[in-house]
Scaffold this motif. Structure first.
Motif, PDB file in Angstrom:
ATOM      1  N   CYS A   4     107.232  -9.912  39.269  1.00  0.00           N
ATOM      2  CA  CYS A   4     106.406  -8.920  39.369  1.00  0.00           C
ATOM      3  C   CYS A   4     106.327  -8.277  40.666  1.00  0.00           C
ATOM      4  O   CYS A   4     105.701  -7.075  40.782  1.00  0.00           O
ATOM      5  CB  CYS A   4     105.113  -9.140  38.822  1.00  0.00           C
ATOM      6  SG  CYS A   4     104.146 -10.055  39.673  1.00  0.00           S
TER       7      CYS A   4
ATOM      8  N   CYS B 263      99.426 -12.713  38.211  1.00  0.00           N
ATOM      9  CA  CYS B 263      99.418 -11.336  37.926  1.00  0.00           C
ATOM     10  C   CYS B 263     100.366 -11.193  36.556  1.00  0.00           C
ATOM     11  O   CYS B 263     100.219 -10.063  35.829  1.00  0.00           O
ATOM     12  CB  CYS B 263     100.202 -10.314  39.021  1.00  0.00           C
ATOM     13  SG  CYS B 263      99.253 -10.181  40.160  1.00  0.00           S
ATOM     14  N   CYS B 264     101.404 -12.159  36.384  1.00  0.00           N
ATOM     15  CA  CYS B 264     102.307 -11.784  35.325  1.00  0.00           C
ATOM     16  C   CYS B 264     102.635 -13.147  34.352  1.00  0.00           C
ATOM     17  O   CYS B 264     103.300 -12.945  33.374  1.00  0.00           O
ATOM     18  CB  CYS B 264     103.486 -11.321  35.638  1.00  0.00           C
ATOM     19  SG  CYS B 264     104.742 -12.430  36.768  1.00  0.00           S
TER      20      CYS B 264
ATOM     21  N   CYS C 105     101.890 -17.333  38.497  1.00  0.00           N
ATOM     22  CA  CYS C 105     101.517 -15.887  39.023  1.00  0.00           C
ATOM     23  C   CYS C 105     100.331 -15.458  38.292  1.00  0.00           C
ATOM     24  O   CYS C 105     100.194 -15.369  36.942  1.00  0.00           O
ATOM     25  CB  CYS C 105     102.651 -15.147  38.998  1.00  0.00           C
ATOM     26  SG  CYS C 105     102.340 -13.577  39.660  1.00  0.00           S
TER      27      CYS C 105
ATOM     28  N   CYS D 166     105.876 -13.067  44.293  1.00  0.00           N
ATOM     29  CA  CYS D 166     106.508 -13.442  42.785  1.00  0.00           C
ATOM     30  C   CYS D 166     107.829 -12.432  42.675  1.00  0.00           C
ATOM     31  O   CYS D 166     107.552 -11.384  42.643  1.00  0.00           O
ATOM     32  CB  CYS D 166     105.481 -13.148  41.667  1.00  0.00           C
ATOM     33  SG  CYS D 166     105.811 -13.017  40.105  1.00  0.00           S
TER      34      CYS D 166
HETATM   35 ZN   LIG Z   1     104.122 -12.279  38.916  1.00  0.00          ZN
END
Ligand SMILES: [Zn+2]
Length: 262
Positions: A49, A26-27, A24, A46
């Motif tokens: 997150c 983002c996370c 991911c 995801c």
């Molecule tokens: Zn994520």
């Protein structure tokens, strides 16, 4: 969706899969993979997150192209009729792929090391009820084997608290069969709709692939995989093979994981 995967430099799904996990953006860090990409539904999400969206969102995120410009850019890069309606461009391309098998529509399980860590931490928080201990002992399992096996009684209550503790301990629940989110409050929890003995099913490295449950009140199909298929952010178990103990000259493969531990 399958057409834009190579354009973004993202990994392809494992063979035969239409839904799979990638890191991911983002996370995730390191080798963790929490972003689920579904090639049949043209969506990504995801569960950790909340980063989610459709084909154009994914393209916009990775390329930095404005979302409203994505369609024109895809037409240019993939070729096709610029007068086509927005949804027609990727769909027409996608229709050349063979229809994926419906058994792969669930979220796939995450990698075995992640499952092993989560299941170990879960089992460490559970206990073995005395009736279950007696049952195992009568089957010929010694004190040591019972202690080492990790057999535990299914949690009767407090499954959301267990999930919270696991997450606080840095363990991942997404893609681990048995875990899912409560439809109402979105909190992670663990399936506990029937009482029984939880049996870790290990690979030849001793890692826990999945859990089976020996159901207390079942005449038929006494052993079942712990699964959260068809539940929110849930995951289906895959029928992993159990290998008892360290690798021997002839690996001991049996019908049920409990028989192999005896
Ligand atoms: Zn994520």
């Amino acid at each position: 969706m399958a057409d834009i995967i190579p354009l973004l430099g993202l990994p392809y799904p494992p063979q035969g899969r239409s839904s799979y996990y990638i890191p991911c953006p983002c996370c995730d860090s390191g080798r963790k993979k929490h972003l689920n990409v579904s090639l049949t539904k043209d969506v990504f999400r995801c569960p950790r997150c909340g980063f989610s969206g459709g084909l154009f969102d994914l393209y916009a995120y990775y390329t930095g192209v404005q979302r409203e410009d994505v369609r024109a850019e895809l037409v240019k890069r993939l070729g096709g009729d610029d007068d086509a309606k927005p949804s027609v461009v990727p769909k027409a391309q996608g229709s050349r792929r063979p229809a994926p098998s419906p058994q792969y529509l669930d979220n796939p399980a995450t990698d075995v090391d992640t499952r092993d860590a989560t299941y170990r931490a879960l089992l460490a928080m559970l206990s073995l009820a005395s009736d279950h201990w007696e049952n195992l002992h009568k089957r010929g399992l010694s004190h040591e084997v019972i202690a080492q096996s990790g057999y535990k009684t299914t949690p009767a209550a407090g499954t959301k608290a267990l999930a919270r503790k696991l997450m606080a301990g840095g363990h991942y629940l997404a893609g681990v069969p048995g875990f899912y989110r409560d439809e109402k409050d979105r909190a992670w929890t663990f399936t506990n709709n029937q009482r029984g003995i939880l049996i870790p099913v290990r690979d030849h490295h001793g890692r826990i692939q999945g859990l089976q449950i020996r159901r207390d009140n079942a005449e038929k199909r006494k052993f079942r995989w712990v699964s959260s298929a068809e539940l929110t952010d849930g995951c289906r178990a895959e029928g992993w093979v159990h290998i008892a103990g360290p690798v021997r000259e002839q690996a001991l493969l049996t019908e049920g994981p409990m028989k192999a531990d005896v």
